[in-house]
Design a protein around this motif. Structure first.
Motif, PDB file in Angstrom:
ATOM      1  N   SER A  21       0.811  -1.045   0.156  1.00 54.67           N
ATOM      2  CA  SER A  21      -0.246  -0.079  -0.102  1.00 54.67           C
ATOM      3  C   SER A  21       0.631   1.247   0.148  1.00 54.67           C
ATOM      4  O   SER A  21       2.157   1.295   0.367  1.00 54.67           O
ATOM      5  CB  SER A  21      -1.013   0.000   1.297  1.00 54.67           C
ATOM      6  OG  SER A  21      -0.066   0.071   2.576  1.00 54.67           O
ATOM      7  N   THR A  26      -4.466   3.855  -6.619  1.00 53.92           N
ATOM      8  CA  THR A  26      -5.478   4.486  -5.293  1.00 53.92           C
ATOM      9  C   THR A  26      -4.685   5.615  -5.022  1.00 53.92           C
ATOM     10  O   THR A  26      -5.568   6.794  -4.863  1.00 53.92           O
ATOM     11  CB  THR A  26      -5.684   3.523  -4.309  1.00 53.92           C
ATOM     12  OG1 THR A  26      -5.708   2.017  -4.774  1.00 53.92           O
ATOM     13  CG2 THR A  26      -6.941   3.855  -3.480  1.00 53.92           C
ATOM     14  N   THR A  82      -3.191   3.567   1.362  1.00 56.45           N
ATOM     15  CA  THR A  82      -4.057   3.392   0.213  1.00 56.45           C
ATOM     16  C   THR A  82      -3.860   2.237  -0.789  1.00 56.45           C
ATOM     17  O   THR A  82      -2.563   1.972  -0.780  1.00 56.45           O
ATOM     18  CB  THR A  82      -4.191   4.551  -0.839  1.00 56.45           C
ATOM     19  OG1 THR A  82      -2.837   5.102  -1.077  1.00 56.45           O
ATOM     20  CG2 THR A  82      -4.886   5.756  -0.047  1.00 56.45           C
ATOM     21  N   SER A  83      -4.851   1.471  -1.128  1.00 53.84           N
ATOM     22  CA  SER A  83      -4.570   0.422  -2.013  1.00 53.84           C
ATOM     23  C   SER A  83      -5.562   0.153  -2.677  1.00 53.84           C
ATOM     24  O   SER A  83      -6.774   0.177  -1.948  1.00 53.84           O
ATOM     25  CB  SER A  83      -3.949  -0.811  -1.397  1.00 53.84           C
ATOM     26  OG  SER A  83      -4.870  -1.614  -0.594  1.00 53.84           O
ATOM     27  N   THR A  84      -5.572  -0.637  -3.917  1.00 53.14           N
ATOM     28  CA  THR A  84      -6.964  -1.420  -4.392  1.00 53.14           C
ATOM     29  C   THR A  84      -7.497  -2.131  -3.610  1.00 53.14           C
ATOM     30  O   THR A  84      -8.897  -2.255  -3.641  1.00 53.14           O
ATOM     31  CB  THR A  84      -6.258  -2.034  -5.524  1.00 53.14           C
ATOM     32  OG1 THR A  84      -5.832  -1.436  -6.528  1.00 53.14           O
ATOM     33  CG2 THR A  84      -7.531  -2.930  -6.301  1.00 53.14           C
ATOM     34  N   TYR A 132      -8.460   0.295  -0.188  1.00 52.43           N
ATOM     35  CA  TYR A 132      -9.130   1.659  -0.580  1.00 52.43           C
ATOM     36  C   TYR A 132      -8.415   2.781   0.602  1.00 52.43           C
ATOM     37  O   TYR A 132      -6.998   2.817   0.101  1.00 52.43           O
ATOM     38  CB  TYR A 132     -10.618   1.781  -0.214  1.00 52.43           C
ATOM     39  CG  TYR A 132     -11.578   0.781  -0.907  1.00 52.43           C
ATOM     40  CD1 TYR A 132     -11.092  -0.064  -2.045  1.00 52.43           C
ATOM     41  CD2 TYR A 132     -12.820   0.908  -0.967  1.00 52.43           C
ATOM     42  CE1 TYR A 132     -11.785  -0.710  -2.566  1.00 52.43           C
ATOM     43  CE2 TYR A 132     -13.726   0.141  -1.672  1.00 52.43           C
ATOM     44  CZ  TYR A 132     -13.252  -0.747  -2.349  1.00 52.43           C
ATOM     45  OH  TYR A 132     -14.137  -1.519  -3.409  1.00 52.43           O
ATOM     46  N   TYR A 168     -13.666   8.236  -2.076  1.00 52.74           N
ATOM     47  CA  TYR A 168     -13.129   7.152  -2.778  1.00 52.74           C
ATOM     48  C   TYR A 168     -14.099   6.043  -3.019  1.00 52.74           C
ATOM     49  O   TYR A 168     -14.183   5.602  -4.345  1.00 52.74           O
ATOM     50  CB  TYR A 168     -11.627   6.464  -1.948  1.00 52.74           C
ATOM     51  CG  TYR A 168     -11.161   5.338  -3.081  1.00 52.74           C
ATOM     52  CD1 TYR A 168     -10.479   5.906  -4.152  1.00 52.74           C
ATOM     53  CD2 TYR A 168     -11.380   4.109  -2.944  1.00 52.74           C
ATOM     54  CE1 TYR A 168      -9.632   4.980  -5.065  1.00 52.74           C
ATOM     55  CE2 TYR A 168     -10.948   3.176  -3.905  1.00 52.74           C
ATOM     56  CZ  TYR A 168     -10.109   3.641  -4.950  1.00 52.74           C
ATOM     57  OH  TYR A 168      -9.571   2.759  -5.783  1.00 52.74           O
ATOM     58  N   SER A 184     -14.943   4.705  -6.603  1.00 57.90           N
ATOM     59  CA  SER A 184     -15.124   3.274  -7.346  1.00 57.90           C
ATOM     60  C   SER A 184     -16.421   2.802  -7.510  1.00 57.90           C
ATOM     61  O   SER A 184     -16.496   2.160  -8.704  1.00 57.90           O
ATOM     62  CB  SER A 184     -14.433   2.359  -6.153  1.00 57.90           C
ATOM     63  OG  SER A 184     -14.999   2.482  -5.037  1.00 57.90           O
TER      64      SER A 184
END
Ligand code: PMP
Length: 298
Positions: free
Chosen positions: A185, A210, A244-246, A249, A277, A281
Motif C-alpha cells: 500500500s 489508489t 491506500t491500495s486497491t 481503499y 473514494y 469506485s
C-alpha cells in the motif's frame, strides 16, 4: 460454481489452468502484475491499471501481449465468467516460458494469466471504522519498486512480520529513516497543521492507482497536499495516518509500532477520503486523473 482462469487465450476451470514449469515468472520473478478492484461487476480505474501495466512491461522489455482494449476485454470476460460483483481481478504477464537461462530468451511469447474472485468487504469496512495497526520494517526491496513485478518476497516477509505482531500493514523504512510505503500500500499522514503528505513518485515506491485517485480527489476537496518523504517520528507526531491500495481503499492507521497516531482513533480526513473514494469506485473512476501523465516520470 467452479472458478475459471484465463491462461494464454483460453478460459479454463481451475483444475486445468496451469503454466509451464519453465515459465520465467516462476523461475526469475520475470513477470509483472496488476490487481484491479471490481465493484458492481465492473472494473475500477481500469485505464490506470492498464497504463501502469504497459509501463511495467516496457521498463522490463517484456512484449506487450495484446492491445490495451483486448486486455480490458479479457479482464471483463474473466470477471463475468466468475460472476464477480465485488472483488478483485489479478492479471499477471511473464516474459514467457523458455529453457532456464538468465538472459532474455529469443522468440518467446508472454504468458498471460487472469484470475478473479469475489471479496466480502464487510471485514475491511469494520477495520476502516476501527482503524488498523502498522509496524515498521526495514525496506530491503530492490531499487525499482516503481515497476510492479511479482518479485514480492521482501513484501511477503514484511507482511508476515506485521501479521505476527497482530498488525495490518508494515511500513517500510529506507536507509535514511524515511517511510517509503506499506508492504502492499502507499503510506500517508495528515500533519498537525492539516497537510496531507505522501512520498513523491520515484524508484522507491509503486505509483499506486489508489494513491493517484485519492490525490486527485483530495485536491478537488481543497486539501493541502505535499509530496515529500516523511519519517516515522513525523508519522507518530501526525494527526492522522492512513494507507491506500486497491484492496484496502483508504484505511486509517491508528498505531505504529504500538504507539498511537493522533488521538489513537481513525481520523476525519481518512474517513472523508474513504467515503469519497468509495463513491469514485462505485462510479468506476469518475473524476480520474490523467493516467498517462501519472507514470511518465521517472
Ligand atoms: N505499494 C505497493 C508496494 C503495493 O504492492 C501496492 C498494491 N499493489 C500499492 C502500493 C498500492 O497500489 P494500488 O493503489 O495500485 O493498489
Amino acid at each position: 460454481m467452479s472458478r475459471i482462469a484465463y491462461v494464454n487465450g483460453r478460459y479454463l476451470p481451475y483444475a486445468q489452468a496451469a503454466v509451464h514449469v519453465e515459465d520465467r515468472g516462476f523461475q526469475f520473478a520475470d513477470a509483472v502484475y496488476e490487481v484491479v478492484a471490481v465493484v458492481g461487476g465492473r472494473l475500477v480505474d481500469a485505464e490506470g491499471h492498464l497504463v501502469r501495466l504497459e509501463r511495467s512491461l516496457d521498463e522490463l522489455r517484456i512484449l506487450r501481449p495484446m492491445s490495451r482494449t483486448a486486455l480490458a476485454m479479457v479482464l471483463a470476460e474473466t470477471v463475468r465468467r466468475n460472476r464477480v460483483q465485488t472483488g478483485h481481478i489479478y492479471l499477471q504477464v511473464s516474459r514467457g516460458a523458455a529453457r532456464r537461462e538468465f538472459a532474455f530468451p529469443a522468440g518467446v511469447s508472454p504468458t498471460v494469466v487472469a484470475i478473479a474472485r469475489n471479496v466480502d468487504m464487510t471485514k475491511a469496512d469494520a477495520s476502516a471504522r476501527r482503524g488498523v495497526a502498522a509496524i515498521s520494517q526495514p525496506d530491503i526491496r530492490w531499487g525499482r519498486c516503481d515497476i510492479k513485478t511479482v518479485g514480492l518476497l521482501a513484501a511477503a516477509l514484511a507482511k508476515q512480520a506485521a501479521k505476527e505482531a497482530g498488525a495490518y500493514e508494515a511500513w517500510l523504512v529506507d536507509r535514511d529513516g524515511f517511510v517509503t510505503e506499506g508492504s502492499s500500500s502507499n503510506a500517508w499522514i495528515v500533519t498537525a497543521d492539516g497537510a496531507l503528505v505522501t512520498r513523491p513518485l520515484g524508484h522507491a515506491i509503486l505509483g499506486g492507482i489508489t494513491r493517484s485517485a485519492v490525490f486527485e480527489l483530495a485536491r478537488q476537496e481543497g486539501l493541502r497536499l505535499e509530496e515529500r518523504p516523511f519519517t516515522l517520528t513525523e508519522a507518530l507526531a501526525a494527526r492522522e495516518a492512513f494507507v491506500t491500495s486497491t484492496s484496502s481503499y483508504v484505511m486509517p492507521v491508528t498505531s505504529i509500532d504500538g504507539k498511537p497516531v493522533g488521538n489513537g482513533g481513525p481520523g476525519l480526513v481518512a474517513g472523508r477520503l474513504r467515503a469519497i473514494y468509495e463513491a469514485h469506485s462505485a462510479s468506476h473512476g469518475a473524476g480520474r486523473p490523467d493516467w498517462q501523465a501519472q507514470f511518465l516520470a521517472p
